[in-house]
Design a protein around this motif. Structure first.
Motif, short mmCIF file in Angstrom:
data_model
loop_
_atom_site.label_atom_id
_atom_site.label_comp_id
_atom_site.label_asym_id
_atom_site.label_seq_id
_atom_site.Cartn_x
_atom_site.Cartn_y
_atom_site.Cartn_z
N ARG A 10 52.07 40.90 32.52
CA ARG A 10 51.35 40.98 33.70
C ARG A 10 51.69 42.36 34.35
N ARG A 11 50.65 42.75 34.98
CA ARG A 11 50.84 44.21 35.55
C ARG A 11 51.55 44.02 37.06
N THR A 12 51.72 45.05 37.55
CA THR A 12 52.57 45.26 38.90
C THR A 12 52.04 46.05 39.65
N LEU A 13 51.68 45.59 41.15
CA LEU A 13 50.89 46.19 41.99
C LEU A 13 51.70 46.76 43.06
N VAL A 14 51.75 47.85 43.65
CA VAL A 14 52.44 48.30 44.59
C VAL A 14 51.41 48.57 45.91
N VAL A 15 51.34 47.82 46.85
CA VAL A 15 50.41 47.90 47.96
C VAL A 15 51.11 49.01 48.99
N GLY A 16 50.36 49.85 49.62
CA GLY A 16 50.74 50.86 50.53
C GLY A 16 51.44 52.36 49.81
N ALA A 17 50.49 52.63 48.88
CA ALA A 17 51.17 53.59 48.02
C ALA A 17 51.28 55.06 48.88
N SER A 18 50.40 55.10 50.08
CA SER A 18 50.61 56.24 50.69
C SER A 18 51.78 56.50 51.66
N GLY A 19 52.72 55.28 51.74
CA GLY A 19 53.54 55.57 52.56
C GLY A 19 54.77 56.00 51.99
N GLN A 20 55.86 56.19 52.92
CA GLN A 20 57.09 56.68 52.01
C GLN A 20 57.68 55.87 51.06
N LEU A 21 57.65 54.54 51.10
CA LEU A 21 58.00 53.94 50.06
C LEU A 21 57.13 53.71 48.81
N GLY A 22 55.88 53.86 49.01
CA GLY A 22 54.74 53.88 48.02
C GLY A 22 55.07 55.11 47.47
N ARG A 23 55.28 56.31 48.13
CA ARG A 23 55.44 57.48 47.21
C ARG A 23 56.68 57.37 46.34
N ALA A 24 57.84 56.96 46.94
CA ALA A 24 59.00 56.81 46.14
C ALA A 24 58.85 55.91 44.88
N PHE A 25 58.10 54.86 44.88
CA PHE A 25 57.61 54.03 43.60
C PHE A 25 56.92 54.88 42.90
N ALA A 26 55.84 55.78 43.48
CA ALA A 26 55.09 56.52 42.23
C ALA A 26 56.24 57.57 41.48
N ALA A 27 57.18 57.92 42.11
CA ALA A 27 58.25 58.86 41.43
C ALA A 27 59.10 58.00 40.30
N HIS A 28 59.42 57.01 40.85
CA HIS A 28 60.28 56.05 40.28
C HIS A 28 59.87 55.36 39.20
N TRP A 29 58.45 55.08 39.26
CA TRP A 29 57.73 54.43 38.10
C TRP A 29 56.73 55.13 37.60
N GLN A 30 56.88 56.38 37.30
CA GLN A 30 55.75 57.45 36.84
C GLN A 30 55.66 57.32 35.46
N GLY A 31 56.60 56.76 34.82
CA GLY A 31 56.40 56.53 33.17
C GLY A 31 56.13 55.26 32.86
N ARG A 32 55.48 54.34 33.66
CA ARG A 32 55.07 53.03 33.45
C ARG A 32 53.67 52.91 33.40
N ALA A 33 53.00 52.47 32.27
CA ALA A 33 51.66 52.05 32.30
C ALA A 33 51.18 50.83 32.77
N ASP A 34 51.77 49.95 33.26
CA ASP A 34 51.68 48.66 33.66
C ASP A 34 51.75 48.59 35.26
N VAL A 35 51.97 49.71 35.92
CA VAL A 35 52.04 49.83 37.27
C VAL A 35 50.76 50.36 38.16
N ASP A 36 50.23 49.58 38.90
CA ASP A 36 49.11 50.14 39.68
C ASP A 36 49.38 50.45 41.12
N LEU A 37 49.20 51.61 41.76
CA LEU A 37 49.55 51.93 43.22
C LEU A 37 48.44 51.98 43.80
#
Length: 474
Positions: free
Chosen positions: A188-215
């Motif tokens: 099952r996929r992982t969803l990050v809610v609030g992708a435009s905030g400080q933490l959301g952008r950090a997740f975009a960098a930390h999980w950039q290689g994962r195809a199962d994550v939606d921000l």
């Protein structure tokens, strides 16, 4: 193998596939069993998988064979009458893909079949009433997500007691593909809610290689808006990370800001809690040091909540909502620094412009870099310790805001003595304001969080001085 009161739960070579030996008391009149008893079974080691639908497959004759079907939910199977040969094949993506297991099921046996594991059975003693609990409601859309494997697949080599050429099969079950042609069931996929905030952008960098994550940002999912949440399909997600929040702590003290803070930080979180419960997802929620009044020198996860201002009150209320879920992680943090405008960048800019700031020196805490918070959340989701609250900041000696400002000056090649430390009251008095006057939120004087619980899971927080130096280099 675990057990209690005659109930025994045993593991199998397929991860998550569990066999239960059920007590079957009886006499000359017959027998009785607790086919599903949540309290006893969870205590014996069965996951609290939350069934919502009970089905019965009645099989009139021996040799009836059904499967192999992998479904988008967990199943708990047993028989009320008769006897069947059960077989399972792991069809989930991963190292155990293709692993097979079989076990005879009588009224005294039950099996928990996790999502993505192919399930099949053959009637040995008829009539057989094959019963199963599932933790999602059947629908045409759900059935479209089934994955199938042929009962005669050679690689699985299931030793059917009644040879398949003599068994009773449906045409559909005869036509299912062999293992080599089966597309594995994806996690099952992982969803990050609030992708435009400080933490959301950090997740975009930390999980950039994962195809199962939606921000997703607020333009796609605004948790403060019931219509937005209602229109967003949350069913594919096994993990929801809530990085969305109303963090304007001073604005939250105003009438309009108070409503906005509650709409996002409480009502919005309540919608995510409801969705996570409905879809059996793990909810990860980021909380704040503001849930405490700051009177204690160090705050741990067991300290009673005591928020001073509106922002802290909304975060405290959200903490309690999230904690009603069986699978959750609440991460309390403080002094978050990430991409975009923040205290560290402001101090570096003032230093470069030759401005000598007055900075508060009677509030103590530790910085938490957004990248470090993302790393901690990734760790918890990987290790999966007990659900609950975990404090997360950088490690090192607690500092005041003035101490941090001086480090920023020094690290950027400027004289740290240019920073003048002042008490909180003096800092705001110079602006003609005061804490609690409706324009300034009261701050906890100590925001120092204990790191013992997160460290006990194997996570080592970065030292805040080293992390600050690396941040400024970047």
């Amino acid at each position: 193998m675990t057990g209690t009161g005659g109930l025994v739960v045993s593991t199998t070579p397929i991860p998550g596939l569990l066999v239960l030996d059920l007590p079957l008391p009886g006499d000359a009149r017959g027998w009785f069993k607790e086919n599903w008893q949540r309290g006893k079974m969870v205590a014996a080691g069965l996951p609290d998988f939350g069934p919502v639908q009970n089905n019965i497959s009645f099989n009139q004759e021996a040799g009836v064979t059904r499967g192999i079907h992998a479904e988008p939910w967990d199943k708990y199977v047993s028989v009320a009458t008769g006897r069947v040969f059960g077989a399972w094949v792991d069809l989930r993506e991963g190292p155990t893909f293709g692993t097979a297991y079989w076990h005879e099921i009588t009224p005294g046996v039950a099996v928990l079949v996790p999502r993505g594991v192919g399930n099949a059975f053959q009637t040995l003693e008829a009539p057989a009433a094959y019963t199963y609990l599932v933790n999602d409601h059947w629908s045409q859309a759900a059935q479209a997500q089934y994955t199938f494997l042929n009962l005669a697949d050679e690689s699985s080599a299931i030793p059917w007691p009644i040879p398949l050429e003599r068994a009773v099969l449906s045409d559909k079950d005869r036509s299912h593909p062999r293992l080599a042609d089966v597309a594995p069931v994806l996690p099952r996929r992982t969803l990050v809610v609030g992708a435009s905030g400080q933490l959301g952008r950090a997740f975009a960098a930390h999980w950039q290689g994962r195809a199962d994550v939606d921000l997703v940002g607020r333009d796609r999912l605004d948790i403060a808006d019931p219509a937005s949440v209602g229109a967003f399909d949350l069913s594919p997600y096994g993990v929801i990370v809530n990085a969305a929040a109303h963090t304007a702590v001073d604005a939250a003290e105003t009438p309009e800001g108070r409503r906005e803070a509650w709409a996002t930080n409480v009502d919005g979180v309540a919608r995510l809690v409801e969705a996570a419960r409905r879809h059996r997802a793990t909810l990860v929620h980021v909380s704040s040091d503001y849930v405490f009044d700051g009177a204690a020198e160090v705050h741990d996860e067991e300290e009673p909540l005591s928020p001073l201002g509106v922002y802290g009150q909304t975060k405290a209320a959200a903490d309690r909502l999230v904690q009603t879920l069986p699978e959750h992680f609440v991460l309390r943090t403080s002094w978050v620094v990430g991409e975009g405008r923040n205290f560290v960048r402001t101090m570096a800019d003032l230093a470069a412009r030759g401005i000598d700031p007055a900075v508060v020196d009677d509030q103590l805490g530790r910085l938490t870099f957004a990248s470090e918070l993302a790393r901690a959340i990734d760790h918890l989701l990987t290790v999966r310790p007990a659900p609950g609250v975990y404090d997360v900041t950088c490690a090192g000696e607690p500092s005041s805001w003035a101490d941090i400002a001086r480090r920023v000056f020094a690290l950027t090649g400027h004289d740290p003595a240019r920073v003048r430390g002042v008490p909180t009251a003096e800092y705001y008095a110079a602006q003609g304001r005061a804490e609690g006057d409706g324009t300034i939120a009261p701050r906890p004087r100590s925001s120092v969080l204990s790191l013992a619980r997160i460290e006990a899971t194997g996570f080592t927080p970065a030292d805040q001085d080293a992390a600050l130096e690396e941040y400024l280099r970047g």
